[in-house]
Design an enzyme around this catalytic site. Structure first.
Site, PDB file in Angstrom:
ATOM      1  N   TYR A 319       0.820  -1.210   0.000  1.00 59.51           N
ATOM      2  CA  TYR A 319       0.000   0.000   0.000  1.00 59.51           C
ATOM      3  C   TYR A 319       0.861   1.269   0.000  1.00 59.51           C
ATOM      4  O   TYR A 319       0.412   2.348   0.345  1.00 59.51           O
ATOM      5  CB  TYR A 319      -1.007   0.022   1.148  1.00 59.51           C
ATOM      6  N   GLN A 320       2.139   1.048  -0.343  1.00 58.06           N
ATOM      7  CA  GLN A 320       3.022   2.156  -0.706  1.00 58.06           C
ATOM      8  C   GLN A 320       3.296   3.185   0.397  1.00 58.06           C
ATOM      9  O   GLN A 320       3.705   4.301   0.121  1.00 58.06           O
ATOM     10  CB  GLN A 320       2.446   2.858  -1.952  1.00 58.06           C
ATOM     11  N   GLU A 467     -15.707  -1.499  -3.025  1.00 60.93           N
ATOM     12  CA  GLU A 467     -14.879  -1.484  -4.243  1.00 60.93           C
ATOM     13  C   GLU A 467     -15.254  -2.553  -5.262  1.00 60.93           C
ATOM     14  O   GLU A 467     -14.674  -2.584  -6.339  1.00 60.93           O
ATOM     15  CB  GLU A 467     -13.408  -1.625  -3.861  1.00 60.93           C
ATOM     16  N   LYS A 574     -18.042  -5.758  -0.934  1.00 54.75           N
ATOM     17  CA  LYS A 574     -16.739  -6.017  -0.328  1.00 54.75           C
ATOM     18  C   LYS A 574     -16.732  -5.519   1.112  1.00 54.75           C
ATOM     19  O   LYS A 574     -16.223  -6.161   2.014  1.00 54.75           O
ATOM     20  CB  LYS A 574     -15.647  -5.280  -1.112  1.00 54.75           C
ATOM     21  N   GLN A 575     -17.282  -4.336   1.307  1.00 55.08           N
ATOM     22  CA  GLN A 575     -17.197  -3.681   2.617  1.00 55.08           C
ATOM     23  C   GLN A 575     -18.394  -2.758   2.792  1.00 55.08           C
ATOM     24  O   GLN A 575     -19.130  -2.511   1.841  1.00 55.08           O
ATOM     25  CB  GLN A 575     -15.898  -2.890   2.705  1.00 55.08           C
TER      26      GLN A 575
HETATM   27  C1  BGC Z   1     -10.219  -1.056   0.811  1.00 55.16           C
HETATM   28  C2  BGC Z   1     -10.168   0.458   0.742  1.00 55.16           C
HETATM   29  C3  BGC Z   1      -9.022   0.921   1.590  1.00 55.16           C
HETATM   30  C4  BGC Z   1      -7.727   0.264   1.155  1.00 55.16           C
HETATM   31  C5  BGC Z   1      -6.584   0.590   2.082  1.00 55.16           C
HETATM   32  C6  BGC Z   1      -8.902  -1.610   0.326  1.00 55.16           C
HETATM   33  O1  BGC Z   1      -8.906  -2.995   0.418  1.00 55.16           O
HETATM   34  O2  BGC Z   1     -11.270  -1.536   0.035  1.00 55.16           O
HETATM   35  O3  BGC Z   1     -11.368   1.002   1.224  1.00 55.16           O
HETATM   36  O4  BGC Z   1      -8.908   2.299   1.528  1.00 55.16           O
HETATM   37  O5  BGC Z   1      -7.882  -1.128   1.158  1.00 55.16           O
HETATM   38  O6  BGC Z   1      -6.849   0.147   3.381  1.00 55.16           O
END
Ligand code: BGC
Length: 748
Positions: A319-320, A467, A574-575
């Protein structure tokens, strides 16, 4: 000792593991991470190398080594040490009596292990800490004893062959030594920044190899002659000083002894914990797990400069090392309630990245500030167009997170508004906040579409928090969040004059904004009491419970979302998305509506984002669905401890600490179970889980830290500071002085 699972235990505030297995090295390195917001040293042992995922990740070292991923660099490891016995590393010998610990209150990690040789056992005790007092310093002390005579060679020094996720960042690595220690300098591959590391250790026989510099010391160990050494590493980069090598050299010259450094760090940790030290009485495991999550949220947060909180903090390069909306929505609340200066620092980071957001808007034909979905130092978009791959065909998938997840801009605006309202920081609003809000509103005005035959503005072609559904129109979360920010910006324009009047909207712009404010489409609750997540969502196939959809997978590694994944044409999420809206705007819908929607959406949610459990826990707790909330809270508390989430998705490594969840766990206790809110004053509507007797909660209110003890029936102020605090409990206004207690009636 209490058992957590996965061979993890705890005793008071110490995490303990008594089993060592290389298979768990990635996860253990994250769980036992040491850090201070400037750097994170993975919880590996002194002899660990690249293959063991040894890495020290330093903030502000973004570099693109493979032409695709701009990420933080792992730097040279100055705490490398190995004991060779007949030329073989301790790694290659059998280990017994293994025990490793991390004390969450001091950030100190230890390892105790016995190495079995043919006729003698060597015991190693290793202690390490990343200084919370001086962020550039990491210290290690090792002591070795043997139950018989044995000759060992101690190899210690700087190892530049470290774990790195996407390419080799360290180029032109050079080494040097003098009487005080060993030195290394490297240039980052594309960014060209200089990293310098020095380590204070024995300086005996120096050995230089292309990727390391080491010193060799011969040790004759007897039962009555134990051996101990200390090794202290310092690190800096050219972002902090013109000549990093000179800086680390000077630093070694002036370095205090190990014990003084350790004492100073312990003291700094003690102070650090004061505002965050929430206690849960009634369940020691929950209490410990919350502390564990808070520890990781704290060490992930840069406080020395306005820099972002990475979605995996400084635990790994995944995630950089960059900020997502996680920062404003998940990490910010803890700071808003416990240490507003840190919240302000994070917002200043967003202020300093306005130019990056402006550039992004321009690039895509919009105005104002379109914040990066993945944001590093400058705010330019770091999210690559392609990052998952279709594992069935091997072809890359074009995700549009960078283009369609526009809610990021409104989330930043929302956080600015929250901070200013809660802490009445009018100067911040004038100097920084208003400029951000104006630019975000400008972006919105250029992004909405006016639909003449419906006489309304719509926000089309977006991706909401969920997402798995890309390219949707009128996502409820996005539309409401955008509207809130625009409405509040218009109000702020009446109340404040920005420091820089040149950024004020022109009259025609203002007129357009007012029209958008009046006519932006805000999806309404239907006859069944449901709020549609986006246009057409209810027409999609409903699969309940959502996980049944996974039966359709052809390959377990398949990406579930756009364009063709198994969830795309279903209601499986997903969330949290609509529930997400309630989490940030509980004031918009009455509780009955929120409950109805919660019960509709939750079974359709896969919770495949680590962000999902805390959102559900928070909303359910507020709604008095205490068992439901507690179930999600338990999941959240153990995501990292029990390593429940996948480390690879669609072929991309996404492991490391789940920093947003770490911070949001704190927020669920405060804003969910204790029911804390800020609504022109402090509000508390507690709904404690049955398993808990009480929550002790420090909160920063009216410029000072106050503490509350909340039980199922009472709220008591337990700090000793003077002056009353106004507080609304279950809708009734009260004032609470130190030592006063109020009895409330549980509303669930
Ligand atoms: C989530 C995003 C989140 C990102 C970083 C993704 O898997 O769907 O909502 O911002 O991860 O945590």
């Amino acid at each position: 000792m209490h058992t957590l699972g996965n061979h993890l235990n705890f005793e008071q505030t110490t995490l303990i593991k008594t089993q060592y297995d290389l298979k768990h090295a990635i996860n253990d390195g994250s769980l036992f991470l040491m850090g201070n917001g400037y750097l994170g040293m993975r919880g590996t042992f002194m002899e660990a190398k690249k293959a063991d995922y040894a890495g020290i990740i330093v903030t502000d070292t973004w570099d693109n080594a493979d032409g695709k991923w701009e990420e933080l660099s792992t730097v040279m490891n100055g705490l490398f040490a190995d004991l060779k016995i007949d030329g073989r590393s301790i790694f290659e010998r059998p280990w017994t009596d293994f025990k490793r610990t991390l004390d969450l209150t001091t950030g100190i990690t230890t390892r105790d292990v016995t190495i079995q040789l043919d006729d003698v056992n060597v015991n190693i005790k290793e202690e390490k800490f990343a200084s919370m007092d001086d962020h550039h310093v990491i210290g290690m002390r090792v002591s070795i004893t043997a139950d018989g005579p044995v000759d060992l060679a101690l190899i210690q020094g700087i190892d530049a062959d470290v774990w790195s996720l996407n390419g080799t960042h360290l180029k032109e690595v050079s080494f040097d030594s003098n009487d005080l220690g060993l030195y290394s300098q490297a240039r980052l591959s594309s960014a060209q920044d200089i990293i310098a590391v020095a380590t204070q250790c024995n300086v005996h026989e120096i050995g230089k190899q292309p990727l390391s510099i080491t010193s060799k010391t011969h040790i004759s160990l007897h039962p009555d002659t134990p051996y101990a050494w200390e090794q202290i590493m310092v690190v800096t980069s050219s972002h902090e000083t013109k000549d990093p090598t000179l800086w680390v050299q000077k630093k070694l010259e002036d370095l205090a002894p190990y014990d003084s450094l350790k004492t100073a760090s312990i003291k700094a940790w003690k102070e650090k914990w004061v505002p965050f030290d929430v206690r849960i009485k009634g369940d020691d495991t929950d209490d410990f797990a919350l502390k564990f999550n808070t520890y990781h949220a704290l060490i992930a947060t840069p406080t020395h400069k306005p820099l972002p909180i990475g979605a995996r903090g400084l635990s790994a390069q995944s995630y950089q090392g960059a900020a997502f909306w996680d920062q404003e929505i998940y990490n910010m609340p803890m700071y808003l309630y416990a240490q507003p200066d840190v919240a302000k620092n994070l917002l200043l980071y967003r202020y300093h990245t306005l130019d990056g957001a402006r550039e992004k808007a321009k690039k895509h034909g919009y105005e104002g500030a379109f914040y990066a979905w993945i944001s590093g130092k400058t705010g330019k978009e770091l999210c690559p167009d392609f990052f998952f791959k279709d594992v069935l065909s091997g072809r890359p998938i074009r995700n549009h997170f960078n283009l369609w997840q526009i809610h990021i801009s409104f989330d930043v605006g929302f956080a600015v508004l929250r901070y200013v309202k809660q802490h009445q920081d009018e100067a911040f609003m004038r100097d920084y906040g208003l400029e951000m809000l104006i630019e975000i509103s400008r972006f919105l005005a250029s992004r909405v579409a006016f639909i003449p035959h419906r006489d309304r503005y719509e926000i089309i072609r977006v991706q909401g928090p969920d997402e798995y559904h890309e390219n949707v129109d009128n996502n409820a979360f996005t539309n409401y969040q955008a509207h809130y920010v625009l409405k509040e910006t218009l109000q702020a324009l009446d109340e404040y004059t920005p420091k820089n009047p040149a950024i004020l909207p022109r009259d025609d712009e203002l007129e357009l904004w007012q029209s958008i404010d009046a006519k932006l489409y805000l999806p309404k609750v239907n006859e069944a009491g449901l709020l549609e997540q986006f246009d057409g969502y209810f027409d999609l196939e409903s699969i309940v419970p959502a996980h049944k959809v996974t039966e359709r997978l052809i390959d377990p590694e398949e990406y579930y979302g756009y364009p063709n994944g198994i969830t795309v044409f279903t209601q499986c999420l997903k969330q949290a998305d609509t529930v997400q809206l309630f989490s940030v705007h509980p004031e918009l819908f009455d509780e009955e509506v929120q409950r109805t929607n919660y019960h509709y959406y939750e079974p359709r949610t896969l919770h495949f984002s680590s962000l999902s459990p805390t959102t559900h826990a928070l909303v359910a707790a507020r709604l008095g669905l205490v068992d439901e909330a507690y179930k999600h809270m338990k999941k959240a508390l153990f995501i990292d401890l029990l390593n429940t989430n996948e480390a690879v998705s669609g072929g991309t490594f996404i492991g490391g600490m789940h920093t947003a969840n770490n911070g949001a766990s704190w927020a669920v206790v405060a804003e969910g179970f204790a029911g804390v809110a800020y609504d022109d004053g402090l509000v508390m509507n507690p709904h404690l889980p049955n398993a808990w007797e009480s929550i002790t909660l420090p909160l920063y209110i009216n410029g000072a830290l106050r503490t509350f003890e909340i039980t199922h029936k009472t709220i008591e102020r337990t700090d000793e500071s003077s002056g009353p605090i106004a507080i609304r409990i279950q809708g009734t206004p009260h004032t609470l002085n130190s030592g006063e207690k109020i009895t409330y009636t549980h509303s669930s």
